[in-house]
Design an enzyme around this catalytic site. Structure first.
Site, PDB file in Angstrom:
ATOM      1  N   PRO A 119       0.812  -1.224   0.000  1.00  0.00           N
ATOM      2  CG  PRO A 119      -0.825  -1.568   1.600  1.00  0.00           C
ATOM      3  CD  PRO A 119       0.470  -2.110   1.088  1.00  0.00           C
ATOM      4  CD  GLU A 120       4.482   2.520  -3.276  1.00  0.00           C
ATOM      5  OE1 GLU A 120       5.087   3.599  -3.387  1.00  0.00           O
ATOM      6  OE2 GLU A 120       4.677   1.547  -4.023  1.00  0.00           O
TER       7      GLU A 120
ATOM      8  CE  LYS B 278       4.324   5.234   1.533  1.00  0.00           C
ATOM      9  NZ  LYS B 278       5.569   4.505   1.858  1.00  0.00           N
TER      10      LYS B 278
ATOM     11  CG  HIS C 246      -4.297 -12.890   7.192  1.00  0.00           C
ATOM     12  ND1 HIS C 246      -3.802 -13.246   5.949  1.00  0.00           N
ATOM     13  CD2 HIS C 246      -3.674 -13.695   8.093  1.00  0.00           C
ATOM     14  CE1 HIS C 246      -2.906 -14.217   6.099  1.00  0.00           C
ATOM     15  NE2 HIS C 246      -2.817 -14.508   7.385  1.00  0.00           N
TER      16      HIS C 246
ATOM     17  NE  ARG D  80       5.716  -8.943   6.575  1.00  0.00           N
ATOM     18  CZ  ARG D  80       6.791  -8.593   5.884  1.00  0.00           C
ATOM     19  NH1 ARG D  80       6.753  -8.592   4.575  1.00  0.00           N
ATOM     20  NH2 ARG D  80       7.889  -8.229   6.499  1.00  0.00           N
TER      21      ARG D  80
ATOM     22  NE  ARG E 197      14.498  17.766   2.465  1.00  0.00           N
ATOM     23  CZ  ARG E 197      14.181  17.524   3.722  1.00  0.00           C
ATOM     24  NH1 ARG E 197      14.760  16.541   4.364  1.00  0.00           N
ATOM     25  NH2 ARG E 197      13.307  18.277   4.337  1.00  0.00           N
TER      26      ARG E 197
ATOM     27  NE  ARG F  35      12.160   1.056   2.879  1.00  0.00           N
ATOM     28  CZ  ARG F  35      11.960   2.236   3.412  1.00  0.00           C
ATOM     29  NH1 ARG F  35      11.823   3.288   2.645  1.00  0.00           N
ATOM     30  NH2 ARG F  35      11.926   2.370   4.708  1.00  0.00           N
TER      31      ARG F  35
END
Length: 262
Positions: free
Chosen positions: A2-3, A59, A92, A111, A151, A249
């Site tokens: 899920p994004e 999210k 679940h 999870r 940044r 990731r």
DNA sequence: AGAAGTGTTGTTTC
DNA sequence: TGAAACAACACTTC
């Protein structure tokens, strides 16, 4: 995973299933997804309240009621479903809200990496959501420029940092960078104005298409559809894709279409 | 059959 | 400051 597009889909599920409906019953079959709230308190504070219009930020799904607000995060494997009362539960299904029209709102998650929070006030909500950048769907060209300015890190890490821009995860980050032709390890500060413009354009395009689909598409012209192949190749140039680990990731990119700038 | 891989967080360490 | 490493989680793949 899920994004933003997936959570936008859950927001639509919530809107069509629960908006205007009253919570008749709260069933917690696995308290492992409850964060900062006990099953008893969730039941006590939520039962009898009516859902308003749901919101989303990045999210996070924000389920307002005429009482407290439920905050949902879906981690990697979360899902939100609207099912008739009498449909048998899935193993679940962790939390079920029985509504007054015969439907259940079910938080399903294999999870349990994230879960449900309960916020009584706006201050609660701010504390739970933490430091969130503006929602990626609402970011304009000028605003992205401002967000990227100053940044220090790599552009992949910057794009997926929820406190910079909220909503982009691992797959979206790679997809956007691939379409923009920018190597994920490039320092954010080293991007040209033209590259930032490409980034912004591809971010909009990818988000628009993904939100419509309710997930990041996996068609043949998408990096997302190829990246997990045994021997992945670039949908654009046909060359082999590279996969490495970045910021913890798996990061996929095309060395031909995304020069590293060195 | 045990280890590694999977991506989301927050925390810790350098 | 950034970034890597780790934990948490449950299940799949090697």
């Amino acid at each position: 995973m899920p994004e933003l597009p997936d959570v936008e889909g859950y927001r639509r599920v919530l809107a069509s299933c629960a908006e205007g409906r009253r919570v008749e019953r709260v069933e917690v079959s696995d308290a492992g997804v409850l964060r900062g709230v006990t099953p008893q308190r969730l039941r006590r504070e939520l039962t009898g309240h009516r859902f308003g219009a749901p919101e989303r930020h990045g999210k996070w799904l924000i389920a307002r009621t005429d009482g407290p607000t439920v905050l949902l995060h879906f981690g990697m494997t979360g899902d939100l479903l609207c099912r008739p009362h009498d449909e048998p539960p899935h193993p679940h299904d962790r939390v079920t809200l029985a509504l007054d029209d015969g439907h259940d709102l079910r938080y399903r998650d294999q999870r349990k990496l994230q879960g449900l929070w309960l916020a009584a006030t706006e201050a609660d909500m701010d504390r739970i959501l933490g430091d969130q950048g503006p929602d990626a769907l609402s970011v304009s060209r000028a605003e992205l420029d401002r967000l990227l300015a100053g940044r220090r890190g790599r552009v992949k890490a910057t794009l997926t940092d929820q406190s910079v821009v909220a909503g982009l995860g691992n797959l979206l980050g790679d997809e956007i960078l691939w379409r923009a032709g920018i190597h994920p390890a490039r320092p954010t500060a080293g991007l040209s104005a033209e590259e930032r413009a490409r980034l912004e354009r591809e971010m909009r395009g990818v988000l628009r298409t993904s939100v419509r689909a309710g997930h990041v598409p996996t068609g043949p012209s998408w990096l997302t559809g190829r990246r997990d192949d045994p021997d992945p190749h670039c949908p654009r140039c046909g060359g082999p894709l590279r996969r490495t680990r970045m910021a913890g990731r798996t990061t996929a990119w095309c060395p031909r279409c995304q020069p590293d700038g060195s």
